[in-house]
Design an enzyme around this catalytic site. Structure first.
Site, PDB file in Angstrom:
ATOM      1  CD  GLU A  36     -10.233  13.017  93.904  1.00  0.00           C
ATOM      2  OE1 GLU A  36      -9.097  12.572  94.120  1.00  0.00           O
ATOM      3  OE2 GLU A  36     -11.270  12.367  94.066  1.00  0.00           O
ATOM      4  NE  ARG A 262       0.180  11.180  99.205  1.00  0.00           N
ATOM      5  CZ  ARG A 262      -1.106  11.578  99.267  1.00  0.00           C
ATOM      6  NH1 ARG A 262      -1.699  11.771 100.409  1.00  0.00           N
ATOM      7  NH2 ARG A 262      -1.795  11.764  98.181  1.00  0.00           N
ATOM      8  CE  LYS A 272      -9.192  14.641  99.430  1.00  0.00           C
ATOM      9  NZ  LYS A 272      -9.493  15.333  98.174  1.00  0.00           N
TER      10      LYS A 272
END
Ligand code: ATP
Ligand code: MG
Length: 556
Positions: A36, A262, A272
């Protein structure tokens, strides 16, 4: 020992890809990396990049770069440009042009209409708060939205009016008609389209309705002919929905989703949102502050792309998760730089030394190898009466076992002579500001007769050395799990290491460093690995960032 042909590193996806190729299910694999564009890439993304691009490379396939750009309010062209540069810096190239989920908005819209016509989607006019309430929870089923009973014609008309901009943000949504009692909450009539009167960086003002992540991702994969759609474990519960859309829509391919754990690194934040907060609130100097876990941060710190790829290989790919020790990443960069970085001397806290028995005006150009093992040639250090050593290498009252200079003791200057400390000159406050030493002319390249000299210290010539700034970076957080504070009612910001940056001015580097190129890396002997700063280092006025210390000193 492992060889490149027989990787021992665990990656559970390799055998899956291999068997899909062997069985003929796919003749070529296609993967994708789907960021994104709402922030800079971090070390966690590096794992996903190495995995997706790495599998494609290893099996002769292709990997796409696709911006998952369905949330225009948080996205920005700056992030798109940075992400492209980061992927290339890591050493990967996507197939063809970069792609954008937004290029498929027209097709996605048509598929939404397709679902409405099939009776599989409806316009819901519950407010966002009502919708939340109707959704139920893990123990209670949800309730049907009144809109669920609308007829197809009315749904088509309302959806067209949503698209035409007749309604305000949040007034309506398009939802899939699945099952409000499904144990998997993702199947409780998920939202396909939201109204958002927002300008989009790619599509401009064309749309005021935007598809949800779930309605976008699988279909974009199908459009691009992705064979293995690899994502992190939090999407496991979305897989039934991913497959629900692919089964009902006339898509050109049937990609399959696989999930992996992850990367979590201790002493590090990889969200983020939190990284953006560190930047916005100026706890760091920017996204590329060398203490940030962003790829631009690691780059500016002096990490090589190879060291990050190696690290990703070392940690492997599995579904178990866990926390990786940042020491592994530091090990990886040390190993790389030990082999590849030329050696140099830089005195961080200069203390002038006058060698009283060295002839006035005499200069000897000493040649030192640039690397102890690799053939990198030599550098020249002029040696004369005045040099600098580090203030920490002279002690009036040294602790036991001290091997450097103390009153009357001898030490070897790296690549040069043995000197003896004869006299310390002090300022009014009693601080040593200069040393008077004598050298033994018979000790260049050989040991002195009849006595042992244990210590070797680094030095630079006083006149020819170059003044420089040195930035000593350390871990940004002092706690191994900085985010724990958030769960305990505090903030991860409470764990910022106040010593994570120490700036030293007036350091003295050997003459060959005057023209260090931005990003050129060195081992400063006895001090650590350093690189010339990408932005601030100038010819004649270099600035060096400490990438990593020579040894791991944390936890000691
Ligand atoms: P963040 O939580 O930092 O906002 P994200 O998952 O929302 O990250 P995306 O831009 O959506 O960020 O991520 C692009 C790809 O990178 C996704 O496939 C995602 O699963 C993967 N990814 C993100 N963070 C990690 C991580 N820590 N480890 C491995 N892969 C990751
Ligand atoms: Mg995401």
């Amino acid at each position: 020992m492992s060889t490149p042909e027989t990787p021992v590193v665990a990656n559970f996806l390799r055998p899956i890809v291999q068997s899909d190729l062997d069985s003929g299910k796919h003749s070529k694999i296609v993967t994708r990396f789907p960021p994104e564009p709402n922030g800079y890439l971090h070390i966690g993304h590096a794992k996903a990049i190495c995995l997706n691009f790495g599998l494609a490379k290893e099996f002769g396939g292709e990997c796409n770069l696709r911006f998952d750009d369905t949330n225009p309010a948080k996205e920005d062209q700056e992030y798109i440009d940075a992400i492209k540069a980061d992927v290339q810096w890591l050493g990967f190239q996507w197939a063809g042009q970069e792609r954008y989920a937004s290029s498929y908005f027209e097709q996605l819209h048509d598929w939404a209409v397709f679902l409405i016509k099939a009776g599989d989607a409806y316009v819901c006019d519950l407010s966002p708060e009502q919708a939340r309430e109707y959704r139920g929870n893990l123990t209670e089923p949800g309730r049907n939205s009144p809109g669920r009973e609308r007829g197809i014609e009315e749904n088509l008309e309302l959806f067209a009016r949503m698209k035409a901009g007749e309604f305000a943000d949040g007034a309506m949504s398009l939802r899939a008609r699945i099952d409000m009692a499904a144990p998997n909450m993702n199947l409780r009539d998920p939202v396909l389209y939201r109204i958002r009167h927002a300008h989009h960086h790619q599509t401009g003002d064309k749309w005021c309705i935007y598809p949800s992540y779930d309605f976008t991702h699988g279909q974009s994969d199908a459009i691009e002919g992705i064979t293995h759609s690899i994502c992190t474990l939090e999407f496991e519960d979305h897989r039934p929905l991913y497959e629900w859309f692919l089964a009902r829509l006339p898509v050109p391919a049937q990609p399959r989703q696989y999930e992996f754990a992850r990367l979590n690194l201790n002493y590090t934040v990889t969200s983020k949102r939190k990284l953006k907060q560190l930047v916005d609130e100026k706890h760091v100097a920017g996204w590329d502050d060398p203490r940030m876990s962003t790829l631009v941060g690691f780059r500016r710190r002096g990490y090589t792309p190879g060291s990050i790829r190696n690290f990703c290989d070392m940690i492997g790919v599995n579904r178990a998760g866990g926390v990786v020790d940042i020491g592994m990443l530091e090990f990886s960069i040390r190993e790389d730089l030990d082999a590849s970085a030329p050696r140099a001397m830089c005195v961080l806290q200069p203390l002038k030394v006058v060698i009283t028995n060295y002839p006035q005006g005499q200069v000897e150009n000493l040649e030192l190898p640039r690397h102890p093992k690799e053939d990198m040639g030599v550098r020249v250090l002029p040696f004369s009466r005045e040099i600098y050593i580090d203030a920490g290498d002279y002690e009036e009252n040294p602790p036991k076992g001290y091997k450097r200079l103390e009153p009357g003791s001898e030490v070897r200057l790296r690549g040069s002579y043995v000197i003896r400390a004869d006299e310390a000159i002090k300022d009014a406050a009693g601080k040593v500001i200069e040393l008077r030493c004598s050298y033994d002319p018979l000790t260049l390249g050989k040991n002195p007769e009849g006595r042992k000299v244990k210590g070797v210290i680094h030095w630079v010539p006083a006149a020819e050395s170059v003044e420089c700034e040195v930035r000593l970076y350390d871990r940004l957080f002092r706690s191994a799990s900085p985010e724990k504070a958030d769960e305990e009612g505090g903030s991860f910001l409470d764990n910022i290491n106040p010593q994570s940056l120490v700036v030293l001015k007036g350091c003295r580097a050997e003459p060959s460093l005057a023209l260090a190129q931005p990003e050129e890396r060195f081992q400063f002997e006895r001090e650590g690995y350093f690189c010339a700063d990408l932005k601030d280092s100038q010819p004649g006025a270099p600035v060096f960032n400490r990438t990593v210390t020579l040894r791991d000193s944390w936890g000691q």
